[in-house]
Design a protein around this motif. Sequence first.
Motif, PDB file in Angstrom:
ATOM      1  N   LEU A  79       0.824  -1.219   0.000  1.00  0.00           N
ATOM      2  CA  LEU A  79       0.000   0.000   0.000  1.00  0.00           C
ATOM      3  C   LEU A  79       0.857   1.269   0.000  1.00  0.00           C
ATOM      4  CD1 LEU A  79      -2.993  -0.943   2.338  1.00  0.00           C
ATOM      5  CD2 LEU A  79      -2.697  -1.317  -0.103  1.00  0.00           C
ATOM      6  N   SER A  80       0.184   2.409   0.141  1.00  0.00           N
ATOM      7  CA  SER A  80       0.854   3.703  -0.093  1.00  0.00           C
ATOM      8  C   SER A  80       2.037   3.978   0.845  1.00  0.00           C
ATOM      9  CB  SER A  80      -0.159   4.840  -0.001  1.00  0.00           C
ATOM     10  OG  SER A  80      -0.804   4.828   1.245  1.00  0.00           O
ATOM     11  N   ALA A  81       1.838   3.788   2.151  1.00  0.00           N
ATOM     12  CA  ALA A  81       2.909   4.174   3.082  1.00  0.00           C
ATOM     13  C   ALA A  81       4.068   3.177   3.029  1.00  0.00           C
ATOM     14  CB  ALA A  81       2.359   4.276   4.503  1.00  0.00           C
ATOM     15  N   SER A 117      -7.985  -1.242  -7.519  1.00  0.00           N
ATOM     16  CA  SER A 117      -7.213  -0.024  -7.636  1.00  0.00           C
ATOM     17  C   SER A 117      -7.536   0.841  -6.411  1.00  0.00           C
ATOM     18  CB  SER A 117      -7.531   0.694  -8.949  1.00  0.00           C
ATOM     19  OG  SER A 117      -6.686   1.816  -9.095  1.00  0.00           O
ATOM     20  N   SER A 118      -7.228   2.113  -6.459  1.00  0.00           N
ATOM     21  CA  SER A 118      -7.313   2.948  -5.256  1.00  0.00           C
ATOM     22  C   SER A 118      -7.480   4.417  -5.630  1.00  0.00           C
ATOM     23  CB  SER A 118      -6.015   2.748  -4.464  1.00  0.00           C
ATOM     24  OG  SER A 118      -5.778   3.825  -3.587  1.00  0.00           O
ATOM     25  N   ILE A 119      -7.946   5.213  -4.663  1.00  0.00           N
ATOM     26  CA  ILE A 119      -7.979   6.674  -4.859  1.00  0.00           C
ATOM     27  C   ILE A 119      -6.568   7.222  -5.032  1.00  0.00           C
ATOM     28  CG2 ILE A 119     -10.149   7.112  -3.657  1.00  0.00           C
ATOM     29  CD1 ILE A 119      -8.318   7.942  -1.198  1.00  0.00           C
ATOM     30  N   VAL A 142       4.611   5.640  -5.338  1.00  0.00           N
ATOM     31  CA  VAL A 142       4.846   4.473  -6.202  1.00  0.00           C
ATOM     32  C   VAL A 142       3.607   3.583  -6.217  1.00  0.00           C
ATOM     33  CG1 VAL A 142       5.965   3.027  -4.466  1.00  0.00           C
ATOM     34  CG2 VAL A 142       6.530   2.719  -6.859  1.00  0.00           C
ATOM     35  N   TYR A 143       2.885   3.556  -5.105  1.00  0.00           N
ATOM     36  CA  TYR A 143       1.627   2.796  -5.038  1.00  0.00           C
ATOM     37  C   TYR A 143       0.631   3.344  -6.068  1.00  0.00           C
ATOM     38  CZ  TYR A 143      -2.817   1.290  -2.824  1.00  0.00           C
ATOM     39  OH  TYR A 143      -4.059   0.766  -2.558  1.00  0.00           O
ATOM     40  N   GLY A 144       0.445   4.685  -6.057  1.00  0.00           N
ATOM     41  CA  GLY A 144      -0.485   5.311  -6.990  1.00  0.00           C
ATOM     42  C   GLY A 144      -0.058   5.118  -8.432  1.00  0.00           C
ATOM     43  N   GLY A 182      -0.593  -0.902   6.136  1.00  0.00           N
ATOM     44  CA  GLY A 182       0.439   0.081   5.783  1.00  0.00           C
ATOM     45  C   GLY A 182      -0.031   1.172   4.843  1.00  0.00           C
ATOM     46  N   GLY A 183      -1.273   1.632   5.032  1.00  0.00           N
ATOM     47  CA  GLY A 183      -1.812   2.694   4.184  1.00  0.00           C
ATOM     48  C   GLY A 183      -1.794   4.053   4.875  1.00  0.00           C
ATOM     49  N   THR A 184      -2.171   5.079   4.106  1.00  0.00           N
ATOM     50  CA  THR A 184      -2.246   6.451   4.612  1.00  0.00           C
ATOM     51  C   THR A 184      -3.546   6.684   5.366  1.00  0.00           C
ATOM     52  OG1 THR A 184      -0.901   7.129   2.748  1.00  0.00           O
ATOM     53  CG2 THR A 184      -2.180   8.864   3.804  1.00  0.00           C
ATOM     54  N   THR A 185      -4.561   5.883   5.038  1.00  0.00           N
ATOM     55  CA  THR A 185      -5.865   6.050   5.688  1.00  0.00           C
ATOM     56  C   THR A 185      -5.994   5.222   6.970  1.00  0.00           C
ATOM     57  OG1 THR A 185      -6.721   4.304   4.248  1.00  0.00           O
ATOM     58  CG2 THR A 185      -7.045   6.567   3.509  1.00  0.00           C
ATOM     59  N   ASP A 186      -4.930   4.520   7.365  1.00  0.00           N
ATOM     60  CA  ASP A 186      -5.008   3.597   8.507  1.00  0.00           C
ATOM     61  C   ASP A 186      -5.344   4.286   9.839  1.00  0.00           C
ATOM     62  OD1 ASP A 186      -4.150   1.847   6.611  1.00  0.00           O
ATOM     63  OD2 ASP A 186      -2.344   1.181   7.655  1.00  0.00           O
ATOM     64  N   SER A 279      -2.164  14.855  -1.356  1.00  0.00           N
ATOM     65  CA  SER A 279      -2.208  14.714  -2.821  1.00  0.00           C
ATOM     66  C   SER A 279      -3.473  13.971  -3.283  1.00  0.00           C
ATOM     67  CB  SER A 279      -0.962  13.957  -3.310  1.00  0.00           C
ATOM     68  OG  SER A 279      -1.070  12.573  -3.031  1.00  0.00           O
ATOM     69  N   TRP A 280      -4.275  13.487  -2.345  1.00  0.00           N
ATOM     70  CA  TRP A 280      -5.441  12.659  -2.695  1.00  0.00           C
ATOM     71  C   TRP A 280      -6.733  13.466  -2.669  1.00  0.00           C
ATOM     72  CZ3 TRP A 280      -4.480   7.531   0.526  1.00  0.00           C
ATOM     73  CH2 TRP A 280      -3.431   6.817  -0.067  1.00  0.00           C
ATOM     74  N   PRO A 281      -7.790  12.946  -3.305  1.00  0.00           N
ATOM     75  CA  PRO A 281      -9.086  13.640  -3.290  1.00  0.00           C
ATOM     76  C   PRO A 281      -9.671  13.759  -1.879  1.00  0.00           C
ATOM     77  CG  PRO A 281      -9.078  11.882  -4.937  1.00  0.00           C
ATOM     78  CD  PRO A 281      -7.842  11.707  -4.109  1.00  0.00           C
TER      79      PRO A 281
HETATM   80  C1  AKB Z   1      -3.835   3.435   1.485  1.00  0.00           C
HETATM   81  O1  AKB Z   1      -4.043   4.313   2.347  1.00  0.00           O
HETATM   82  O2  AKB Z   1      -2.748   3.252   0.946  1.00  0.00           O
HETATM   83  C2  AKB Z   1      -5.006   2.581   1.048  1.00  0.00           C
HETATM   84  C3  AKB Z   1      -5.678   3.146  -0.147  1.00  0.00           C
HETATM   85  C4  AKB Z   1      -6.516   4.364  -0.048  1.00  0.00           C
HETATM   86  O3  AKB Z   1      -5.563   2.593  -1.211  1.00  0.00           O
HETATM   87  N1  AKB Z   1      -5.925   2.454   2.138  1.00  0.00           N
END
Ligand code: AKB
Length: 314
Positions: A79-81, A117-119, A142-144, A182-186, A279-281
């Motif tokens: 994931l992102s982080a 996929s993901s936001i 790199v995730y995005g 391991g995400g940013t929204t955790d 950087s996300w919506p």
């Molecule tokens: C993350 O935070 O990396 C994921 C996601 C929004 O894809 N939860």
Amino acid sequence: MTEKIVVLGSNGQIGTELVTALRTAYGESNVVACDIRRPDYDIKNSGPFEFVNVLEKDTLNAIFQKYKPTQVYLLAALLSATGEQNPKLAWDLNMNGLLNILDLAITYKTAKVYWPSSIAVFGPNSPKDLTPQFCVMDPNTVYGISKLAGERWCEYYHQKFGLDVRSIRYPGLISWKAAPGGGTTDYAIHIFHDALKKASYTSFLNAGTELPMMYMDDAIRGTIELMDANADDITIRSSYNFTGVSFTPETLADEIRKHIPEFTLNYGANDPRQQIADSWPRSIDDSYAAKDWGWKPEFDLGKLTADMFKNLKK
Ligand code: AKB
């Protein structure tokens, strides 16, 4: 025809709940859970399990050969982080894992493939509010980047080879059964655990950081609804915008105080995940999903908060 379903990355936050839901819908022996790690008790004892690394082509080939799946869900990803801590591994796993599955699905004539996929496919120059399905996409993690490239590959395999591949751009997913990966929204999950343990939480995201989120029950239902939809109704073969509810850390804290009035929220300093979140919506327009396959979320902030506490207290 009896469905035979293979779920790769079955031990993660989504896989844990998806395997259970699929086994209820299609029968325990028809859903094969696969992961590189030993599964928890529930998955291991309710149906078949195989150790699989999605980067090992021979092992994957043996799984397709053995089960001849009609549906494959590929959930294994960084994931992102965590991806930012190991960009090359994130690219390798997220990209080559997908290409391996797309190729095998063609070889073995797998009827349907699901890939999340993901936001995170959106970036600093994408519109922030009610981000549309089609717009500027300049992801800077790199995730995005891997998710955006993966979306293009999915559409390519659909157009060139007729592969029925379906995908959703998940927002932050909130769940109580399995730990987030391991995400940013955790933060929106950790906050519930700390609220129950010590009535306080230090958020790694700043006040005012609004992000699109969804309760896992909605995410699992939406995923299965997309996979059950008529192929002719699926007009998006890259990945569908998909959302539940958007909120900031302080709105979530207000909702938590309805259950734990003494709850306090603090903010940590200089966490690298803030830059990703910025950087996300803030919110997502998921009208294509609503129009094409009838998507409608059921859990608002109040309902998901109450359900999290009900289950975590158990
Ligand atoms: C993350 O935070 O990396 C994921 C996601 C929004 O894809 N939860």
